[in-house]
Design a protein around this motif. Structure first.
Motif, short mmCIF file in Angstrom:
data_model
loop_
_atom_site.label_atom_id
_atom_site.label_comp_id
_atom_site.label_asym_id
_atom_site.label_seq_id
_atom_site.Cartn_x
_atom_site.Cartn_y
_atom_site.Cartn_z
N ASP A 1 3.48 10.51 -6.98
CA ASP A 1 4.40 10.87 -8.06
C ASP A 1 3.66 11.19 -9.34
O ASP A 1 3.98 12.15 -10.05
CB ASP A 1 5.39 9.72 -8.32
CG ASP A 1 6.39 9.55 -7.20
OD1 ASP A 1 6.55 10.49 -6.40
OD2 ASP A 1 7.01 8.47 -7.13
N LEU A 2 2.65 10.37 -9.66
CA LEU A 2 1.91 10.58 -10.90
C LEU A 2 1.10 11.87 -10.86
O LEU A 2 0.95 12.55 -11.88
CB LEU A 2 0.97 9.39 -11.14
CG LEU A 2 1.67 8.06 -11.48
CD1 LEU A 2 0.65 6.92 -11.51
CD2 LEU A 2 2.38 8.16 -12.82
N ARG A 3 0.59 12.22 -9.68
CA ARG A 3 -0.16 13.47 -9.57
C ARG A 3 0.73 14.68 -9.82
O ARG A 3 0.30 15.67 -10.39
CB ARG A 3 -0.78 13.58 -8.18
CG ARG A 3 -2.02 12.71 -7.99
CD ARG A 3 -2.49 12.74 -6.57
NE ARG A 3 -3.77 12.05 -6.41
CZ ARG A 3 -4.28 11.67 -5.24
NH1 ARG A 3 -3.60 11.91 -4.12
NH2 ARG A 3 -5.45 11.06 -5.18
N GLU A 4 1.99 14.57 -9.40
CA GLU A 4 2.90 15.70 -9.53
C GLU A 4 3.69 15.69 -10.83
O GLU A 4 4.29 16.69 -11.20
CB GLU A 4 3.89 15.69 -8.35
CG GLU A 4 3.21 15.89 -7.00
CD GLU A 4 4.19 15.76 -5.86
OE1 GLU A 4 5.39 15.57 -6.12
OE2 GLU A 4 3.75 15.85 -4.70
N PHE B 87 0.83 -1.21 0.00
CA PHE B 87 0.00 0.00 0.00
C PHE B 87 0.86 1.26 0.00
O PHE B 87 0.54 2.25 -0.67
CB PHE B 87 -0.94 0.00 1.21
CG PHE B 87 -2.09 -0.98 1.10
CD1 PHE B 87 -2.71 -1.21 -0.12
CD2 PHE B 87 -2.54 -1.67 2.21
CE1 PHE B 87 -3.75 -2.11 -0.23
CE2 PHE B 87 -3.58 -2.58 2.12
CZ PHE B 87 -4.20 -2.80 0.88
N ASP B 88 1.95 1.24 0.75
CA ASP B 88 2.85 2.41 0.76
C ASP B 88 3.43 2.67 -0.63
O ASP B 88 3.55 3.82 -1.06
CB ASP B 88 3.99 2.19 1.77
CG ASP B 88 3.52 2.31 3.21
OD1 ASP B 88 2.39 2.80 3.42
OD2 ASP B 88 4.28 1.89 4.11
N THR B 89 3.80 1.58 -1.32
CA THR B 89 4.36 1.72 -2.66
C THR B 89 3.34 2.31 -3.63
O THR B 89 3.65 3.21 -4.41
CB THR B 89 4.83 0.35 -3.19
OG1 THR B 89 5.84 -0.16 -2.31
CG2 THR B 89 5.40 0.47 -4.60
N VAL B 90 2.10 1.81 -3.56
CA VAL B 90 1.04 2.31 -4.44
C VAL B 90 0.75 3.78 -4.16
O VAL B 90 0.64 4.60 -5.08
CB VAL B 90 -0.23 1.46 -4.29
CG1 VAL B 90 -1.40 2.11 -5.03
CG2 VAL B 90 0.00 0.05 -4.81
N GLU B 91 0.65 4.15 -2.89
CA GLU B 91 0.34 5.53 -2.55
C GLU B 91 1.46 6.48 -2.96
O GLU B 91 1.21 7.60 -3.42
CB GLU B 91 0.06 5.64 -1.05
CG GLU B 91 -1.26 4.98 -0.65
CD GLU B 91 -1.49 4.97 0.85
OE1 GLU B 91 -0.61 5.49 1.58
OE2 GLU B 91 -2.53 4.46 1.29
N ALA B 92 2.70 6.03 -2.81
CA ALA B 92 3.83 6.87 -3.22
C ALA B 92 3.82 7.07 -4.73
O ALA B 92 4.10 8.17 -5.23
CB ALA B 92 5.15 6.23 -2.78
N ARG B 93 3.50 6.01 -5.46
CA ARG B 93 3.47 6.13 -6.92
C ARG B 93 2.34 7.04 -7.37
O ARG B 93 2.50 7.82 -8.32
CB ARG B 93 3.30 4.74 -7.55
CG ARG B 93 3.40 4.76 -9.07
CD ARG B 93 4.71 5.33 -9.52
NE ARG B 93 4.82 5.47 -10.96
CZ ARG B 93 5.50 6.40 -11.57
NH1 ARG B 93 6.15 7.32 -10.87
NH2 ARG B 93 5.54 6.45 -12.88
#
Length: 292
Positions: free
Chosen positions: A84-87, A75-81
């Motif tokens: 990143d995609l939003r920015e 979940f941490d990996t997905v949320e971090a990605r």
């Protein structure tokens, strides 16, 4: 069989973090019974218990503990990605060119586009084989030749007639023995296997062309130019070798030239539906028209 209970994994993770069905239910805005039902369904799907039901509360089983730790990392990996995609800015458009064309024509003009279109991001991809555009992730490519390709959409960029070039020693041989006799002794350098460029040039020069075993294929144009300078053979070049012609490292062997050869903009059908791709294509066509 594919696992199909990913929604329940999120609920399980929240229950495990709180160590309580009731606290998890409050966070999820569900009833305690609904949360308990989801966990039992998940345990049935997994085939092993996740919690020990105790008289006063719950505790994770060893397998439940391991799954919770695994989910935490996932979940941490997905949320971090997602962050990143939003920015992340828009993806760059990729332009496939040879280093020869990029360094001798495109690069000196690129800043004009970047100043006019500061939002558009470019990625210049040095390439030799410019045939498989979609497979290589190329939005636009610049090809050299007669423009008679049928595998992609083609638009003329500018004509740049091709002519035979060699070293000063090659020119001396032409003058001593005549063009036809000298050509039989000089190695022909080609841009790719199966190229018809030398055949086309022979026809324009009024010479008979026959298949030869001593044709040397050098796909990289810059390497091919250097090979001619080094005396490895003769090649068809164009006005972009002006510097080498001016300093005498290359010489034209005859006045014959392929007048219909030049550079062409190539892309997959529909590529210019992307406004950034269309903007660069239009700019390229305009700058080419104003430069010739």
């Amino acid at each position: 069989m594919r696992f199909q209970h990913y929604d329940s994994l999120r609920i399980f993770s929240i229950v495990a973090r709180h160590g309580s069905f009731a606290a998890a239910a409050e966070e999820l805005n569900l009833t305690k019974g609904a949360v308990s039902h989801q966990i039992r369904g998940l345990e049935q799907a997994l085939g092993f218990p996740l919690f020990n039901r105790l008289p006063r509360g719950i505790s994770l089983t060893p397998k439940g503990q391991e799954l919770w730790m695994t989910l935490g990392v996932a979940f941490d990996t997905v949320e971090a990605r997602i962050a990143d995609l939003r920015e992340a800015p828009e993806r760059p458009i990729t332009i496939g060119v040879t280093t020869y064309f990029a360094s001798r024509w495109l690069s000196p003009r690129l800043m004009l586009f970047m100043k006019a279109h500061p939002r558009v991001r470019l990625r210049i991809q040095p390439m030799i084989d410019l045939s498989e555009l979609e497979a290589e992730g190329i939005d636009l490519a610049i090809r050299w030749g007669r423009g008679d390709w049928t595998d992609v959409t083609i638009r003329p960029l500018f004509l740049s007639p091709a002519f035979a070039t060699g070293s000063p020693e090659a020119l001396a041989l032409v003058r001593e023995e005549g063009l036809e006799a000298a050509l039989r002794r000089l190695t022909l350098l080609a841009d790719r296997s199966g190229s018809r460029a030398w055949e086309d040039w022979h026809r324009v020069a009024g010479l008979r062309f026959s298949s030869r075993t001593d044709v040397l294929t050098i796909a990289d144009p810059n390497v091919r130019v250097q090979a001619v300078i080094d005396g490895q053979g003769i090649a068809l070049n164009d006005a972009l070798v002006e510097r080498e012609l001016d300093d005498g490292r290359l010489v034209r062997l005859t006045d014959h030239e392929l007048a219909d050869y030049g550079y062409f903009l190539a892309h997959e059908p529909g590529a210019t539906r992307d406004p950034d791709v269309a903007a660069f294509a239009d700019w390229l066509l305009q700058i080419a028209a104003s430069s010739t």
